[in-house]
Design a protein around this motif. Sequence first.
Motif, PDB file in Angstrom:
ATOM      1  N   HIS A 130      46.638  26.632  30.353  1.00  0.00           N
ATOM      2  CA  HIS A 130      45.629  27.478  30.994  1.00  0.00           C
ATOM      3  C   HIS A 130      46.294  28.554  31.851  1.00  0.00           C
ATOM      4  O   HIS A 130      45.829  29.698  31.904  1.00  0.00           O
ATOM      5  N   LYS A 131      47.396  28.164  32.481  1.00  0.00           N
ATOM      6  CA  LYS A 131      48.123  29.124  33.311  1.00  0.00           C
ATOM      7  C   LYS A 131      48.673  30.259  32.459  1.00  0.00           C
ATOM      8  O   LYS A 131      48.599  31.435  32.834  1.00  0.00           O
ATOM      9  N   ARG A 132      49.204  29.922  31.304  1.00  0.00           N
ATOM     10  CA  ARG A 132      49.713  30.949  30.420  1.00  0.00           C
ATOM     11  C   ARG A 132      48.592  31.840  29.901  1.00  0.00           C
ATOM     12  O   ARG A 132      48.776  33.058  29.725  1.00  0.00           O
ATOM     13  N   PHE A 133      47.417  31.251  29.639  1.00  0.00           N
ATOM     14  CA  PHE A 133      46.273  32.038  29.176  1.00  0.00           C
ATOM     15  C   PHE A 133      45.857  33.063  30.231  1.00  0.00           C
ATOM     16  O   PHE A 133      45.588  34.230  29.912  1.00  0.00           O
ATOM     17  N   LEU A 134      45.825  32.607  31.498  1.00  0.00           N
ATOM     18  CA  LEU A 134      45.437  33.535  32.562  1.00  0.00           C
ATOM     19  C   LEU A 134      46.457  34.657  32.710  1.00  0.00           C
ATOM     20  O   LEU A 134      46.095  35.813  32.956  1.00  0.00           O
ATOM     21  N   GLN A 135      47.735  34.299  32.573  1.00  0.00           N
ATOM     22  CA  GLN A 135      48.771  35.335  32.681  1.00  0.00           C
ATOM     23  C   GLN A 135      48.636  36.343  31.536  1.00  0.00           C
ATOM     24  O   GLN A 135      48.762  37.549  31.745  1.00  0.00           O
TER      25      GLN A 135
END
Length: 306
Positions: free
Chosen positions: A27-32
């Motif tokens: 999810h963190k990578r998606f937000l980035q």
Amino acid sequence: MSDMILNVDFGAPAPGPRRGDRPNVKHKRFLQRRSYLERKGFLHQKQARRASAPQTCTTAQPTRWKQAPPQPLPTPPLERGLLLSECQSGLVPAWARAGGKEAVAKGAGGSANGPLLPPTALPPPSAKPHKCVALDCEMVGTGQGGKRSELARCSVVGYEGDVVYDKYIIPPNPITDYRTRWSGIRRQHMFNATPFKVAQREILKVLCGKIVIGHAVHNDFKALNYFHPQSLTRDTSRIPQLNRRAGFPDTGAVSLKRLTKQLLHRDIQVGKKGHSSVEDARATMELYRLVESQLETESTPRPEEK
């Protein structure tokens, strides 16, 4: 001694970090990635296009099957057409061929500009000796139980009883019953026999344009897969004059063996070797010649008086 104070908490222990509270790496990578696209402007332009596009409600259209093109009407086999076309020239009488299209139309009751009528509607030619042949066929059994009758021998004799055609014929389907007791056909007769298609064409050339005499001759035509004009067909099993001469009822169907015995005073189709198609064809021709003058006089139309 100084007093000691102990703070003991007997309640529930402090909750530790739950699994769901841990940061999700995906999810963190998606937000980035999303923030990167927003900075570059790609995500903003895509959303803008969606917002500017008119929102219409589309319904799924039912799938339509392509309609098959209309199938052409079945045409007769090429060989069948060739057989019929070869026979047409011999069916028109000489008086019609000499007068051309106008004579044929007038003689058949039509007009000169109208279509030509089929040969069966024309008056039959005079029964000349060279125009008469007698036909007889022998059949064998094919299919399950040998119930289907197919041609295995065909004989054609002339007006004087001379053999015009006599051959053994290989039927299109495998033989399951030779019917030797009646047909006289045996296995060895098929070794050098003529294929059916070849024999059919040869026989047709002999029959076309001639008066064909036979006993129950419709069975022979069926075996040949051929239709002869009714005006050129003489069936000795349906000639009342023959039955009357032999002392049988006019409308009865009498066998060839009985008619030959009564009128020609000889025996045919005797013995265990089977029938002979040549012998039967000769007997048929002789029976026809007994009533030929009377039969052809009655069947020939009289000329109209002026």
